[in-house]
Motif scaffolding. Structure first.
Motif, short mmCIF file in Angstrom:
data_model
loop_
_atom_site.label_atom_id
_atom_site.label_comp_id
_atom_site.label_asym_id
_atom_site.label_seq_id
_atom_site.Cartn_x
_atom_site.Cartn_y
_atom_site.Cartn_z
N GLY A 18 15.07 -3.06 3.93
CA GLY A 18 16.16 -2.21 4.42
C GLY A 18 15.84 -0.73 4.25
O GLY A 18 16.06 0.08 5.15
N LYS A 21 13.29 0.20 6.83
CA LYS A 21 13.94 0.26 8.14
C LYS A 21 14.64 1.61 8.34
O LYS A 21 14.65 2.16 9.44
CB LYS A 21 14.96 -0.89 8.25
N HIS A 22 15.20 2.15 7.26
CA HIS A 22 15.93 3.42 7.37
C HIS A 22 15.05 4.63 7.06
O HIS A 22 15.56 5.73 6.80
CB HIS A 22 17.17 3.38 6.48
N VAL A 140 22.02 -5.69 4.20
CA VAL A 140 21.58 -4.58 5.04
C VAL A 140 22.21 -4.68 6.43
O VAL A 140 21.94 -5.62 7.18
CB VAL A 140 20.03 -4.57 5.15
N ASN A 141 23.08 -3.71 6.73
CA ASN A 141 23.75 -3.63 8.03
C ASN A 141 24.33 -4.97 8.49
O ASN A 141 24.04 -5.45 9.59
CB ASN A 141 22.78 -3.06 9.09
N GLN A 143 27.09 -7.63 9.93
CA GLN A 143 28.12 -7.55 10.98
C GLN A 143 29.20 -8.57 10.65
O GLN A 143 28.92 -9.76 10.59
CB GLN A 143 27.50 -7.88 12.35
N LYS A 148 33.78 -3.14 8.74
CA LYS A 148 32.85 -2.71 7.68
C LYS A 148 33.27 -3.28 6.32
O LYS A 148 34.43 -3.11 5.93
CB LYS A 148 32.89 -1.19 7.59
N ASP A 169 26.07 4.07 3.15
CA ASP A 169 26.42 4.49 4.54
C ASP A 169 25.35 3.99 5.50
O ASP A 169 25.65 3.41 6.53
CB ASP A 169 26.48 6.02 4.66
N GLN A 170 24.08 4.24 5.14
CA GLN A 170 22.98 3.83 6.03
C GLN A 170 22.95 2.31 6.19
O GLN A 170 22.62 1.80 7.26
CB GLN A 170 21.63 4.28 5.45
N PHE A 171 23.27 1.60 5.11
CA PHE A 171 23.17 0.14 5.13
C PHE A 171 24.45 -0.52 5.69
O PHE A 171 24.59 -1.73 5.63
CB PHE A 171 22.90 -0.39 3.71
N GLY A 172 25.37 0.32 6.23
CA GLY A 172 26.54 -0.22 6.92
C GLY A 172 27.71 -0.64 6.04
O GLY A 172 28.49 -1.52 6.42
N TRP A 173 27.87 0.04 4.89
CA TRP A 173 28.95 -0.31 3.96
C TRP A 173 29.88 0.89 3.77
O TRP A 173 29.45 2.03 3.84
CB TRP A 173 28.38 -0.68 2.59
#
Ligand SMILES: NC(=O)c1ccc[n+]([C@@H]2O[C@H](COP(=O)([O-])OP(=O)(O)OC[C@H]3O[C@@H](n4cnc5c(N)ncnc54)[C@H](OP(=O)(O)O)[C@@H]3O)[C@@H](O)[C@H]2O)c1
Length: 212
Positions: A18, A21-22, A140-141, A143, A148, A169-173
């Motif tokens: 993760g 990836k970012h 990680v991110n 769905q 969220k 934030d980057q990891f979608g939380w």
């Protein structure tokens, strides 16, 4: 950021991928580099070294080893390599015993968490509890139909918590900051709650959300 991930299990590999990836630089730390040869082949930009290698040159450390081994892994990483840095503590103090009616056993008590013990021993490090109350497949991110998910975090150092919030934030939380290190007494057992649907109904795809 340069991120050192201590561990070679599913959590360590998932979070390390993760971070790559970012766009972060990642060094994974393990006692046995061979355990990460497949991860390294799939993630050529990542680096694999010892616990000390992973902690030495990095700005953010992620602790993702077996709960019982957390202090040993940090000792191998070297207290001097942790000092002044945020250390994301994803570990849980799970006993080596089967769950009872779906409920895991911990080797800590409700009045003293694992992270408080680590913070006391490695007083120069800035521990932040995070990623302990969700399965690695959803870290990680993820769905979710419900939107969220919320990551509950805590720790004594405000700047360290800010760094970890940016990662979340980057990891979608979305982040819910529960205060100082003692709040780990409440956040660590969320792992027990999260696992119950898994052990009882093989349902491992969910996360917590704080509503207001
Ligand atoms: N699995 C999940 O979905 C999940 C979700 C949230 C939180 N967690 C927590 O995250 C942590 C990691 O879980 P995991 O399932 O990825 O892996 P794990 O199987 O619990 O732990 C594997 C890691 O522990 C290290 N380790 C074991 N004994 C050690 C010792 N005596 N000294 C130093 N290191 C030792 C290993 O180091 P080497 O690489 O050197 O062998 C390896 O990196 C655990 O605390 C777990 O409770 C897990």
């Amino acid at each position: 950021m340069r991120v050192g991930v201590l561990g070679s299990g599913d959590v360590a590999k998932t979070l390390a991928s993760g971070f790559l990836k970012h766009g972060h630089d990642v060094t994974m730390g393990t006692r046995t580099a061979a355990k990460l040869s497949e991860w390294k082949a799939q993630n050529p930009k990542g680096t694999v070294g010892s616990f000390a290698d992973a902690a030495a040159s990095d700005e953010l450390i992620v602790l993702a080893v077996k709960g019982e081994a957390a202090a040993d892994a940090l000792r191998s990483a070297g207290a001097q390599n942790l000092a002044g840095k945020p250390v994301v503590d994803a570990t849980n103090p799970i006993e080596d015993a089967p769950p009872v009616n779906g409920v895991l056993k911990f080797f800590t008590s409700l009045n003293e968490s694992r992270m408080e013990r680590l913070q006391a021993e490695f007083s120069g490090a800035h521990f932040v509890k995070a990623f302990n109350s969700v399965g690695n497949a959803c870290m990680v991110n993820p769905q979710f139909k419900g939107g969220k998910p919320t990551m509950f975090i805590c720790g004594n150092h405000e700047a360290a918590k800010k760094s970890v919030s940016k990662v979340l934030d980057q990891f979608g939380w979305e982040t819910a900051d529960m205060g100082g290190v003692a709040a780990a007494r409440a956040i660590e057992p969320l792992c027990m709650l999260w696992c119950i649907p898994g052990f009882l109904r093989n349902d491992w795809t969910h996360a917590f959300k704080l509503l207001s």
